[in-house]
Write an enzyme that holds these catalytic residues in place. Structure first.
Site: not given
Ligand SMILES: NC(=O)c1ccc[n+]([C@@H]2O[C@H](COP(=O)([O-])OP(=O)(O)OC[C@H]3O[C@@H](n4cnc5c(N)ncnc54)[C@H](O)[C@@H]3O)[C@@H](O)[C@H]2O)c1
Length: 458
Positions: A278
């Site tokens: 983030c």
């Molecule tokens: N990790 C955090 O603390 C956090 C906090 C707030 C916001 N975010 C935001 O949330 C979003 C997701 O982050 P995250 O940390 O959960 O990511 P992550 O990498 O943990 O998870 C993403 C998942 O999406 C899957 N994926 C990728 N492309 C795909 C598709 N086309 N269809 C279906 N699944 C797909 C991946 O295999 C993975 O399992 C990002 O934009 C991030 O910036 C993350």
């Protein structure tokens, strides 16, 4: 003639009686906790992920996300309320879709929208009248309207009448023992009022408080404001650490005293740099968007410059401290203690520890690491395994660099056995001073029997 809102009314009824089926696209740090909350609220949940490893693991009742107990996943799978699948056609049964796919930066630090575009196409292929789609991925203002909405409406669906589109930023804070997905207020901004109303109704079923705003752009900017605020304030205290070092003042003493002010001050602490998915990335989404409007976001750029230099600053501290002992980094045995990007979590993405290790090795050090949450680091096709923290290991090292301050580490053991500690988190401040000489980011502390050295190294 008024707008026909019968589809919206039907959907509201399905949300209230829990007969709506909820799909979650992307089952990572954000998507999985959300899917579990929807399941606990009584919805049938279809989790779609492109990773078969993830879906198989979840269907076997396990969890790959530290904050989501495997027991919760197992209970939902057993009851038939949650299924994880790589088959996107299962999403056709969903009445609502939440998209939580990655939004990384490209090599040139521009937004990489490929995952959001792919997820929007998935949603579009499975769309049907009445569908609510909520984007959760952090992104630049305008994404929901410019990327998601056209994909969904190109098939003749009318937004606000027979398809509903909103943005709702996820605020999950991995490892936070107090605030989880459920009790962190959730901001929601729809393309139309009906979109906001439906999305708010959905999240009201499983999140303690929802905060509607007037547009998706406002909701997108809320997230970017929050994370830019953190990035800028962290950079400010990091710079204050450098200032205090040059002045020979203990930065932590200054910050703790400032934090006694009951108003107008919020405590941030310096460290070895920023990491995770983030704070190092999100502000660049806004900076990129503003560049397209011919505006330079100076705070974002400056904060990024200062924060990204912090690993170099830590390594400089190591070199100076070794130098005082007539040693060079080259040939020294150095342990990096803590490699996760922050305390008590198992996430290494963008961790400053990776930069510290790389820089020390570039200077010729032999580097090992210990992290109770991360047994192995895998990077660019290479992997390295952590070592156990024992008195014998510590005694044989030239220096220990504390990068991440996990609570479960026995720092007194380190103090009692290591020769030199470079403590970038001030975690040694309350310990009994015994053997090790301790250098913090902004001053050095003597070990027992040693005179206070000159605090300003440079
Ligand atoms: N990790 C955090 O603390 C956090 C906090 C707030 C916001 N975010 C935001 O949330 C979003 C997701 O982050 P995250 O940390 O959960 O990511 P992550 O990498 O943990 O998870 C993403 C998942 O999406 C899957 N994926 C990728 N492309 C795909 C598709 N086309 N269809 C279906 N699944 C797909 C991946 O295999 C993975 O399992 C990002 O934009 C991030 O910036 C993350």
């Amino acid at each position: 003639m008024g707008v026909d809102d019968s589809i919206k009314q039907r959907m509201l009824a399905r949300i209230h009686d829990r007969s709506a089926v909820v799909g979650v696209i992307g089952l990572g740090y954000v998507g999985l906790p959300l899917a579990v909350e929807f399941g606990k609220a009584g919805f049938h949940v279809i989790g779609y992920d492109v990773s078969e490893r993830v879906t198989k693991l979840l269907m076997s009742g396990k969890s790959h996300i530290q904050d989501v107990p495997a027991a919760d996943v197992a209970a939902l799978v057993r009851s038939g309320m949650f299924e994880a699948t790589t088959d996107e056609s299962r999403l056709h049964d969903a009445d609502a879709l939440s998209i939580a796919v990655p939004t990384p930066l490209s090599k040139t630090r521009d937004p990489d929208m490929s995952y959001v575009i792919a997820a929007a196409q998935t949603a579009t292929r499975q769309a049907h009248p009445g569908l609510l789609v909520v984007l959760e991925s952090t992104t630049y203002p305008g994404t929901t309207r410019e990327v998601l909405l056209p994909a969904l409406t190109e098939r003749g669906l009318t937004v606000g009448e027979d398809v509903f589109v909103a943005f709702s930023p996820e605020r999950v804070d991995p490892g936070n023992p107090v605030y989880s997905t459920k009790n962190t207020p959730k901001v929601v901004g729809g393309i139309t009022e009906a979109c906001t109303e439906l999305a708010t109704a959905l999240y009201d079923t499983c999140i303690d408080q929802t905060v509607p705003v007037s547009s998706p752009e406002a909701a997108e900017l809320v997230k970017l404001l929050e994370n830019t605020f953190r990035s800028v304030n962290i950079a400010m205290v990091n710079e204050m650490a450098i200032v205090c070092d040059k002045l020979g003042v203990d930065v932590w003493e200054v910050i703790d005293a400032a934090a006694t002010k009951p108003f107008g001050f919020m405590k941030f602490t310096p460290g070895p740099g920023i990491g995770g998915h983030c704070i190092p990335l999100d502000p660049h989404y806004l900076a990129w968007k503003m560049r397209t409007l011919n505006y330079k976001t100076r705070f974002i750029d400056l904060a990024s410059e200062i924060n990204s230099q912090m690993p170099n600053y830590v390594v400089e501290k190591v070199a100076l401290a070794l130098n005082e002992q007539r040693k060079a980094v080259n040939g020294s045995k150095i342990l990096v203690l803590g490699v996760a990007y922050k305390r008590d979590i198992d996430d290494i993405r963008e961790s400053p520890a990776l930069d510290v290790i790389r820089l020390l090795e570039e200077h010729g050090a032999t580097v090992s690491f210990h992290d109770p949450f991360i047994p192995t680091i895998r990077e660019d096709g290479h992997s390295r395994t952590g070592v156990d923290l024992t008195p014998e290991l510590l005694a044989g090292l030239d220096a220990v660099v504390i990068v991440t301050d996990h609570r479960s580490v026995d720092y007194q053991l380190v103090m009692d056995n290591a020769q030199l500690i470079v403590d970038s988190r001030n975690v040694t401040s309350g310990l009994v001073r015994t053997k090790a000489r301790v250098v913090t980011l902004a001053s050095s502390r003597p070990s027992v029997g040693e005179h206070e050295p000159s605090p300003a190294h440079s």
